[in-house]
Design a protein around this motif. Structure first.
Motif, PDB file in Angstrom:
ATOM      1  N   PHE A 138       0.843  -1.199   0.000  1.00 31.75           N
ATOM      2  CA  PHE A 138       0.000   0.000   0.000  1.00 31.75           C
ATOM      3  C   PHE A 138       0.880   1.251   0.000  1.00 31.75           C
ATOM      4  N   ASP A 139       0.643   2.130  -0.968  1.00 28.17           N
ATOM      5  CA  ASP A 139       1.276   3.461  -0.921  1.00 28.17           C
ATOM      6  C   ASP A 139       0.230   4.392  -0.316  1.00 28.17           C
ATOM      7  N   LEU A 140       0.496   4.769   0.912  1.00 31.26           N
ATOM      8  CA  LEU A 140      -0.438   5.610   1.645  1.00 31.26           C
ATOM      9  C   LEU A 140      -0.014   7.059   1.410  1.00 31.26           C
TER      10      LEU A 140
ATOM     11  N   ASN B 116      10.116   2.771   3.813  1.00 35.68           N
ATOM     12  CA  ASN B 116      10.329   4.153   3.410  1.00 35.68           C
ATOM     13  C   ASN B 116       9.984   4.297   1.933  1.00 35.68           C
ATOM     14  N   GLU B 117       9.255   5.373   1.616  1.00 39.79           N
ATOM     15  CA  GLU B 117       8.768   5.530   0.241  1.00 39.79           C
ATOM     16  C   GLU B 117       9.900   5.470  -0.784  1.00 39.79           C
ATOM     17  N   THR B 118      10.988   6.193  -0.520  1.00 40.50           N
ATOM     18  CA  THR B 118      12.072   6.191  -1.513  1.00 40.50           C
ATOM     19  C   THR B 118      12.757   4.826  -1.570  1.00 40.50           C
TER      20      THR B 118
ATOM     21  N   VAL C  10      14.436  10.673  -6.443  1.00 44.32           N
ATOM     22  CA  VAL C  10      13.737  11.873  -5.977  1.00 44.32           C
ATOM     23  C   VAL C  10      12.239  11.591  -6.052  1.00 44.32           C
ATOM     24  N   ASP C  11      11.544  11.784  -4.950  1.00 40.94           N
ATOM     25  CA  ASP C  11      10.077  11.623  -4.942  1.00 40.94           C
ATOM     26  C   ASP C  11       9.469  12.977  -4.595  1.00 40.94           C
ATOM     27  N   LEU C  12       8.733  13.536  -5.554  1.00 36.60           N
ATOM     28  CA  LEU C  12       8.056  14.814  -5.328  1.00 36.60           C
ATOM     29  C   LEU C  12       6.566  14.534  -5.259  1.00 36.60           C
TER      30      LEU C  12
HETATM   31 MG    MG Z   1       3.770   9.716  -2.508  1.00 40.39          MG
END
Ligand code: MG
Ligand code: ATP
Length: 829
Positions: free
Chosen positions: A6-8, A172-174, A201-203
């Motif tokens: 899941f990407d919350l 962690n998202e990255t 890089v996550d924007l």
């Molecule tokens: Mg995001």
């Protein structure tokens, strides 16, 4: 059970599942892979995701969004206080001091904790995964920003538990993105070679994250992370909204911020405009009809003006990039690629700045929206063994009151960027229970005013039998979720030996540790001395450690002194955790129970709504058909009565019937169907009847042809053949009579014969006749030559003219080659 990723997200969520050997991002009930992070509360139910987002204008004060960053924060936290005034819904302080959301739900004012609200969103995502996989889902991996603190992480874990999920890892998202990137790369350097360095890089909507990752075949290691928790798509929307609030204030004399609904609409339009500006540099319009006080508003903007307005935000891009380069001491030439993801990475000026910083083209090989969820799902798959080493985002220290009452002592246990997950063992010499307080040592790194992680009371510590301090080993850990804990404490009891010798330390750590560990001995007087270090850090640290306790001890010993081994016994010690913002078990259980009740309530409400929709649909369907296909099948008087009834029901649905219990709608539908069903059935009968007669007629004809041939040539089974002949003739008579009767019957009356009866007749004919015509000829061998001369009966070839089982096929010839369709075995020669 399947494991799901899941990407919350702050603005939207994605669900990825491992299926058929690959990873798939699954769609929700609207066939959309993106589920908005919205929860809307109503008088009878909650709506979550897209259904909630659609209520953001009409039910704005009870539709919550943008709550991801409320986790693990006190209500009094400056972040909460600053965003509070910009929200159209209310926040409230929970009894624990954390942040809650105040809404009207089920016609009552309710305050839900942030864990409950995220729990609701996770319930929705869980349902999406379950309907895609068609089985229950519990095990999952959930993403969090790499900059989330322990409090925030634990709060998300609690939310998962409320939703009935078993979170195997907070990722962690990255790091999820690095995994999604690395796992399919076939050409990574071998383990012993120089790693490939990639910057990610996550924007997103709320924040900007950068991480540097070193890849080798089968493994990835995060080297450093940096972030700006205020640089995201939302910041650009805020600037646009401010701009138009000001413009409309001057141009139309409107105070937009005084009307939450208008503000929400302006946010929506500004976001659209922002996205359009990513693709067009010309002037673009912003028009909103009936914006406020029946006034239509309009404005325009172009990319150049937008970039000027956002100069302050854009200037923040470089900071985190510079930070990771400094932390890793890498040069720009060392970077193999810069991979960007996240919705806001589509903003041209952001891309330009990042690209300029590194002096290279950015790489966009990953799906910008789905990479995080995919990485989470990949984490749990056995896609080879890809090893992931993450980092500790902020330095963590421990402090405690020293035993000798010399004040407070402390020790940094995990410096920033230390590998995670990781365990360390600390040794204390104590006579009584003691408390360790964990805290983030560098408050400047934190997007968060509270540096304390919590206290850990090591209980049941007693002196040794000799009265001296006991040796207490404390294992501290940053676990797979990136959460710090004191995971274990034990007292090493020295057992008496005959000679009553001096105790000597035995280093058991290698056996005790699950992972590479560092051992740090902390003496009772409070001074920290590093005693022995685990393999990975041994070399680096021995040089800098001047106060090496083990070394000292060794130097104290006479070179040949051989002490007899001292026996020790290890006793586990209980640890009492006092963690910040951790929900108590009781509160958590109550939340789980309440979530269950709310799910049930939503289900009941859905059923009630479905029942109401069924009535409405039936009214519209019948009204159309009564003057269409059904017209011939109802007499005028009945049609008028039914039409009137339908009209009354329609009116009722908008008046008294607007808000009724499910059963009322079920009864209403039954009442309508009582009138409508017979008409519909007559229509259906008339539609199906010709086909049924045709099928029966065809069977009759086929049997007749076979019997003709038998009569002419066959001398055996005479009796049965005569019986079949009679059956066929009876069936023919029955069919002709029913057809005649039905043809003279008015279509508005009950049919003389039902399709079911005709089909039963066909079946009966088949089951009595087929066994006879398929019966083998008695065992009298006919001369061979004769047999070859005779072809099939009536010159018919193959199976086409054979009677077929009405149970298996509706018309002959459609199931060539089945047992029933074979030529009758009776040799008619
Ligand atoms: Mg995001
Ligand atoms: P976070 O990662 O902060 O938790 P999120 O994952 O929900 O948030 P994303 O879905 O990655 O965020 O990105 C959403 C942001 O990207 C929004 O601000 C959205 O307006 C912005 N965005 C999406 N497409 C474009 C585009 N074409 N141009 C500009 N911005 C865009």
């Amino acid at each position: 059970m399947s494991v799901v990723g899941f990407d919350l997200g702050f603005q939207s969520c994605y669900v990825a599942v491992a299926r058929a050997g690959g990873i798939e991002t699954v769609a929700n009930e609207y066939s959309d892979r993106c589920t908005p992070s919205f929860v809307s509360f109503g008088p009878r139910n909650r709506s979550i995701g897209a259904a909630a987002k659609s209520q953001v204008v009409t039910n704005c004060q009870n539709t919550v969004q943008g709550f991801k960053r409320f986790h693990g924060r006190a209500f009094t936290d400056p972040y909460i206080q600053s965003v509070k005034s910009n929200l159209v819904y209310d926040l409230a302080q929970m009894p624990s001091g954390s942040t809650g959301i105040k809404v009207m739900y089920m016609e009552e004012e309710k305050v839900f904790s942030i864990e409950q609200v995220t729990g609701m969103l996770l319930t929705k995502l869980k349902e999406t995964a379950e309907s895609a996989l068609k089985k229950p889902v519990a095990d999952c991996v959930i993403s969090v920003p790499s900059y989330f603190t322990d409090g925030e992480r634990r709060s998300v874990m609690d939310a998962a538990q409320i939703a009935g999920l078993n979170c195997l890892r907070l990722m962690n998202e990255t790091t999820a993105v690095t995994l999604a990137y690395g796992i399919y790369k076939q050409d990574l350097p071998a383990p012993e070679e120089k790693p490939r360095i990639v910057v990610f890089v996550d924007l997103g909507h709320s924040g900007y994250q950068v991480s540097v990752c070193a890849f080798n075949k089968g493994k990835l290691k995060i080297l450093a992370t940096a972030f700006d928790s205020e640089l995201g798509g939302k910041g650009f929307d805020d600037i646009l909204v401010n701009h138009f609030c000001e413009e409309f204030g001057k141009k139309y004399k409107l105070d937009v911020r005084s009307k939450p609904r208008a503000l929400v609409r302006l946010y929506q339009e500004c976001e659209k405009l922002k996205k359009l500006m990513s693709a067009n540099s010309s002037d673009l319009p912003l028009n909103i009809e009936c914006f406020m006080n029946d006034i239509d508003v309009s404005g325009k903007l172009n990319r150049g003006q937008f970039e000027e307005m956002c100069a302050g935000l854009l200037a923040k891009v470089e900071g985190p990039l510079r930070s990771v380069m400094e932390q890793t001491k890498l040069k720009k030439e060392d970077i193999y690629a810069v991979e960007i993801v996240g919705g806001a990475s589509r903003i041209p000026s952001l891309k330009e700045r990042i690209s300029k910083f590194f002096g290279k083209e950015l790489s966009t090989t990953l799906n910008a929206d789905e990479a995080v969820a995919r990485g989470c799902a990949l984490q749990v798959q056995e896609f080879g063994l890809f090893s992931i080493t993450d980092v500790v985002p902020y330095s963590i220290s421990l402090k405690w009151n020293s035993a000798a009452e010399e004040g407070v002592s402390d020790c940094e246990v995990f410096p920033k960027n230390h590998a995670a997950p990781f365990s360390k063992v600390l040794t204390f010499f104590r006579k009584e229970p003691f408390t360790l307080e964990a805290y983030y040592s560098n408050s400047k790194e934190l997007p968060y005013p509270n540096c304390s992680l919590g206290q850990f009371l090591i209980k049941n510590v007693v002196p040794q039998a000799s009265g001296e301090s006991a040796k207490v080993k404390v294992k501290v850990r940053v676990n797979v979720h990136g959460v710090f804990s004191v995971s274990n404490a034990s007292l090493v009891e020295v057992l008496k030996t005959a000679e009553e010798e001096e105790p000597m330390e035995t280093d058991q750590t290698a056996k005790e540790e699950e992972e590479v560990c560092t051992v740090c001995t902390v003496f009772a007087r409070g001074r920290k001395r590093v005693m022995a270090l685990g393999q990975t850090e041994r070399q680096r640290n021995t040089e800098t450690t001047t106060d090496d306790a083990k070394q000292e001890k060794k130097n104290d010993q006479p070179p040949q002194a051989k002490k007899p081994k001292v026996k020790t016994k290890t006793v586990e010690l209980p640890i009492e955790n006092n963690l910040h913002w951790q929900l108590s078990t009781d509160v958590l259980n109550m939340c789980v129970e309440n979530e269950g009740k709310m799910i049930m309530q939503d289900k009941l409400e859905k059923e009630r709504n479905d029942a109401k929709n069924n009535v409405e649909e039936y009214v519209y369907e019948m009204r159309d058909k009564l003057h269409g296909v059904l017209e011939k099948f109802v007499n005028e008087a009945d049609r008028d009565t039914f039409s009137l009834k339908l009209e009354d029901t329609e009116n009722w649905l908008y008046e008294d019937g607007e808000d009724q219990h499910k059963q009322v709608y079920v009864d209403k539908l039954a009442e309508l169907k009582k009138m409508g069903q017979p008409i519909h059935e007559r229509y259906m009968e008339a539609e199906e009847r010709p086909k049924a007669f045709e099928e029966l007629g065809r069977q009759i004809q086929l049997y007749m042809k076979i019997i003709e041939a038998y009569k002419a040539k066959v001398t055996w089974h005479r009796e049965q053949v005569t019986r079949v002949d009679k059956q066929v003739n009876d069936a023919m008579a029955w069919m002709n009579s029913k057809m005649n009767q039905q043809n003279s019957q008015d279509l508005t009356l009950e049919p003389v014969v039902k399709v079911g009866e005709i089909q039963a007749k066909t079946k009966e004919l088949y089951s009595t006749c087929n066994p006879v015509v398929s019966k083998p000829k008695p065992k009298v061998e006919p001369p061979k030559e004769e047999k070859t001369e005779n072809g099939p009966v009536n010159g018919q070839e193959g199976t086409e003219s054979q009677p077929c089982n009405p149970d298996k096929a509706t018309s002959a010839g459609t199931e060539k080659g089945t047992a029933e369709n074979k030529l009758p075995e009776m040799d008619i020669d």
